[in-house]
Design a protein around this motif. Structure first.
Motif, PDB file in Angstrom:
ATOM      1  N   GLY A   1       0.807  -1.213   0.000  1.00 61.17           N
ATOM      2  CA  GLY A   1       0.000   0.000   0.000  1.00 61.17           C
ATOM      3  C   GLY A   1       0.838   1.259   0.000  1.00 61.17           C
ATOM      4  N   VAL A   2       2.164   1.126   0.015  1.00 56.79           N
ATOM      5  CA  VAL A   2       3.038   2.294   0.001  1.00 56.79           C
ATOM      6  C   VAL A   2       3.366   2.639  -1.438  1.00 56.79           C
ATOM      7  CG1 VAL A   2       5.254   3.230   0.754  1.00 56.79           C
ATOM      8  CG2 VAL A   2       4.007   1.623   2.220  1.00 56.79           C
ATOM      9  N   GLY A   3       2.972   3.796  -1.899  1.00 58.96           N
ATOM     10  CA  GLY A   3       3.229   4.183  -3.278  1.00 58.96           C
ATOM     11  C   GLY A   3       4.685   4.569  -3.476  1.00 58.96           C
ATOM     12  N   TRP A   4       5.245   4.209  -4.596  1.00 50.80           N
ATOM     13  CA  TRP A   4       6.641   4.545  -4.888  1.00 50.80           C
ATOM     14  C   TRP A   4       6.702   5.726  -5.833  1.00 50.80           C
ATOM     15  CZ3 TRP A   4      11.311   4.756  -3.575  1.00 50.80           C
ATOM     16  CH2 TRP A   4      12.324   4.978  -4.510  1.00 50.80           C
ATOM     17  N   TYR A   5       7.527   6.679  -5.523  1.00 53.38           N
ATOM     18  CA  TYR A   5       7.769   7.783  -6.442  1.00 53.38           C
ATOM     19  C   TYR A   5       9.269   7.832  -6.697  1.00 53.38           C
ATOM     20  CZ  TYR A   5       8.454   9.600  -1.787  1.00 53.38           C
ATOM     21  OH  TYR A   5       8.826   9.740  -0.463  1.00 53.38           O
ATOM     22  N   LEU A   6       9.646   8.238  -7.869  1.00 51.49           N
ATOM     23  CA  LEU A   6      11.025   8.109  -8.310  1.00 51.49           C
ATOM     24  C   LEU A   6      11.792   9.417  -8.144  1.00 51.49           C
ATOM     25  CD1 LEU A   6      13.208   6.429  -9.757  1.00 51.49           C
ATOM     26  CD2 LEU A   6      12.337   7.357 -11.903  1.00 51.49           C
TER      27      LEU A   6
ATOM     28  N   PRO B   1       8.431  10.200 -15.695  1.00 59.02           N
ATOM     29  CA  PRO B   1       7.159  10.555 -15.058  1.00 59.02           C
ATOM     30  C   PRO B   1       7.238  10.283 -13.556  1.00 59.02           C
ATOM     31  CG  PRO B   1       6.965   8.484 -16.246  1.00 59.02           C
ATOM     32  CD  PRO B   1       8.294   9.048 -16.615  1.00 59.02           C
ATOM     33  N   ASN B   2       6.418  11.006 -12.805  1.00 59.60           N
ATOM     34  CA  ASN B   2       6.335  10.867 -11.349  1.00 59.60           C
ATOM     35  C   ASN B   2       7.627  11.244 -10.619  1.00 59.60           C
ATOM     36  OD1 ASN B   2       3.669   9.836 -11.552  1.00 59.60           O
ATOM     37  ND2 ASN B   2       4.509   7.801 -12.020  1.00 59.60           N
ATOM     38  N   THR B   3       8.485  12.016 -11.296  1.00 60.69           N
ATOM     39  CA  THR B   3       9.720  12.461 -10.655  1.00 60.69           C
ATOM     40  C   THR B   3       9.403  13.377  -9.478  1.00 60.69           C
ATOM     41  OG1 THR B   3      11.005  12.293 -12.676  1.00 60.69           O
ATOM     42  CG2 THR B   3      11.829  13.794 -11.003  1.00 60.69           C
TER      43      THR B   3
END
Length: 670
Positions: A323-328, A356-358
């Motif tokens: 459930g922990v979202g990863w962002y890069l 994306p999602n940086t």
């Protein structure tokens, strides 16, 4: 030290060469601290290879080098001018420069020149590198000496592993247990010897291994030994074991920190990590397991650990249903490596790719093209050192997440168009270090939640916008070495959360009366303020003040009530030559808490005698009185039960003919 040969008058490079994790940077730090006072000026540029991944950063490292040596900014617009400045400014100075982590000969020559003729006689350049060829050209001409760092002795390596693996065990209890279980002890020792062999004398691995094994049973030691033997040819695979042992949130934080700039400020990093549950606890775990270190308010991660983290990110991070979202966190990568370099790179023209999602974006002196607007929506930290003056294509108006904006060493001004194009309502950190074209600040109405404002080394900066007084959440205001700044805002009471005010090296002449309303202020640092002529009495109302440093001030007296500050732990008045006396230490809290002062430095002042109340400073650890004019040595020194260090070299003649007498227990503390 033999290779440095400090007594010789030549100019030389000493290369510290060895594999990753062997201790090159640690060694360079120790030597730097030991010898820096023997040079006219010094500079330590850390993790150069990591820093120069960004385009155009060499120019800013050169600018930082010039500032470190001269303590003021120089405009160095072109490569030719930079070289000319380095040669003309430094060639008469005996300097010490440490260049940490240089992996190419061409990069080394960017800082020292091809002939090593930019610096004055006796100068020393210490360079750490894992590539021996970096020094070959200089060594062939007799200009460089190389020190090869070899793996540590097996016995020493065993001691380090054992020390960290048994750190929490009470020594007496351990001996009793081990006396009764000698056979089990021999098993642990035998396993430890095998693990030490797998570490191959690398201090980093030994420490990490030790902390990992601390508190674990014999079965765990055996399993770990088997793993180290399986991967002993690849330290990265061994380090991966410690990563896998972290929980999900700890893993995320470790990967985040690995993508931050080297030696990042603890306060800045904390703003980026605030979304974690109990972030300080997680950071403590990483510190305890030697995955990061925290020193001098910097978070430091070893290059081997940083490399591992970025490898994990490149391979792709998969979240198995936690459930922990990863962002890069990412650095903008040049996808056209062979393309001819330009002065102001545009991300569209140069082929830059922003994933994306940086959330962390580092750009160097690149420009941001318009079609990246959607890719920037999640950026929380924009690290744009060297942002060009004409960077008008920026599109961050829709970004609701920006927390840290780092424009240090860039060409921005108060009228820069970017201020209107960046949404900063949630901004907590604004870093404008080294922005030499900045004369004034923009209005702070656009960033009401700002907590950390850094204007250090803005050498032409002269004025703070009055709206700064509306920053009710501001914790740190750093104006160090803004050499043209001569006054603070008259009204400062609105910054009621301020804990640090750093005005070292400015031209400020007096502190405003309103400074006394900063009830949470803990650190007031005003060293090298050679024009500071007045300290208002309102300073005595700063009940939370723990550190007051006003070295080299021009003032002739201090407010009488200054000695009443019950939280004051450090008072430094070094080289305040016009100061003739100290106020009495008469805290009304003495009977309840005792005096809190731990360090007092009156070296180089005109003080003739210490106040009688000095004898009450039972917590005083450091007393410095070098080159002052005390007429007698205090006879109550032995009553200061916490005293560990006294210096009084070059002091005036004592009234008594006999030297001062110290109690035996003072000597016992060295």
């Amino acid at each position: 030290m033999e290779l440095l040969e400090l007594e010789a008058n030549d100019i030389r490079v000493v290369g510290i060469h060895g594999r990753d994790g062997i201790g090159k940077t640690t060694l360079a730090n120790i030597i730097y601290d030991q010898i820096c006072l023997r040079f006219d000026a010094c500079s330590f540029l850390a993790e150069i290879e990591q820093t120069t991944e960004q385009p155009g950063v060499v120019r800013y490292l050169q600018t930082m080098l010039i500032f470190d040596i001269l303590k003021k900014e120089y405009e160095v617009a072109s490569a030719f001018k930079r070289v000319r400045y380095l040669k003309e400014i430094f060639r008469n100075m005996k300097v010490l420069i440490v260049l940490d982590d240089v992996e190419s000969e061409s990069l080394l020559k960017e800082f020292v020149g091809a002939k090593l003729d930019w610096f004055g006689p006796g100068s020393r350049i210490i360079v750490t590198s894992k590539e021996g060829r970096v020094f070959q050209d200089f060594a062939a001409r007799g200009l460089a000496h190389i020190y090869d760092v070899i793996p540590m002795d097996v016995n020493l390596a065993f001691n380090i592993l054992w020390q960290h693996a048994t750190e929490e065990i009470n020594v007496n209890l351990a001996f009793n247990i081990l006396w009764q279980h000698a056979t089990e002890l021999r098993s642990y020792v035998k396993i430890a010897i095998e693990i030490v062999k797998a570490a191959k004398g690398l201090p980093l691995l030994l420490k990490v291994f030790g902390y990992f094994l601390n508190g674990k049973g014999l079965k765990d030691w055996v399993e770990f030994k088997n793993l180290t033997q399986q991967f002993h040819e690849d330290p990265q695979k061994i380090l991966r074991i410690f990563y896998d042992a972290l929980d999900q949130q700890q893993k995320l934080m470790y990967l985040d920190i690995a993508c931050f700039p080297p030696d990042v400020d603890y306060g800045i990093a904390s703003c980026m990590l605030h979304h974690y549950v109990y972030p300080h606890d997680k950071m403590k775990v990483l510190h305890e397991r030697c995955l990061i270190t925290v020193k001098k308010r910097k978070i430091v991660m070893h290059s081997m650990l940083r490399f591992l983290a970025r490898k994990i990110i490149r391979e792709g991070f998969h979240d198995p249903g936690t459930g922990v979202g990863w962002y890069l966190p990412a650095i903008a990568q040049d996808t056209n490596e062979g393309k001819k370099e330009t002065n102001h790179l545009n991300t569209e023209e140069a082929g830059y790719d922003i994933p994306p999602n940086t959330t962390f974006l580092s750009l160097g002196d690149a420009n941001i093209g318009g079609h990246f607007a959607d890719a920037l929506l999640n950026v929380r930290w924009l690290h744009w050192q060297g942002c060009p003056r004409d960077a008008i294509n920026i599109h961050l108006e829709k970004n609701e997440n920006l927390v840290i904006l780092d424009l240090s060493w860039s060409k921005v001004t108060e009228s820069w168009e970017g201020w209107k194009r960046i949404k900063m309502e949630r901004l907590k950190v604004l870093n404008l270090t080294g922005c030499v074209d900045l004369l004034d600040t923009p209005s702070f109405s656009c960033c009401p939640n700002l907590e950390l404002l850094i204007l250090e080394r803005c050498s032409r900066f002269v004025h703070l916008d009055p709206s700064i007084n509306d920053l009710k959440l501001l914790v740190t205001l750093n104006l160090k070495f803004c050499s043209e700044l001569s006054m603070l805002p008259v009204e400062m009471a609105g910054m009621n959360a301020l804990k640090e005010l750093l005005i070292d090296g400015t031209s400020i002449r007096e502190l405003p009366e309103s400074i006394g309303k900063l009830v949470r202020l803990q650190i007031l640092s005003a060293t090298n303020c050679f024009s500071l002529a007045r300290i208002p009495g309102s300073v005595c109302g700063l009940e939370a003040l723990s550190e007051l440093a006003m070295d080299d001030g021009k003032f002739l007296e201090l407010p009488e009530s200054l000695g009443n500050l019950r939280e004051l732990r450090r008072l430094s008045l070094r080289s305040c030559r016009g100061l003739g006396k100290l106020p009495e230490f008469n805290s009304i809290w003495e009977d309840f808490f005792g005096y809190s002062l731990e360090e007092l430095d009156i070296s180089g002042t005109g003080i003739l005698r210490l106040p009688d109340s000095t004898k009450k400073l039972r917590r005083l650890r450091v007393l410095k009185m070098d080159s002052c004019f005390l007429r007698e040595f205090p006879d109550y020194i032995g009553d200061l039960i916490s005293l560990e260090e006294i210096t009084f070299s070059g002091a005036g003649v004592w009234r008594e003919s006999s030297p001062p007498v110290f109690r035996d227990y003072i000597f016992s503390k060295n």
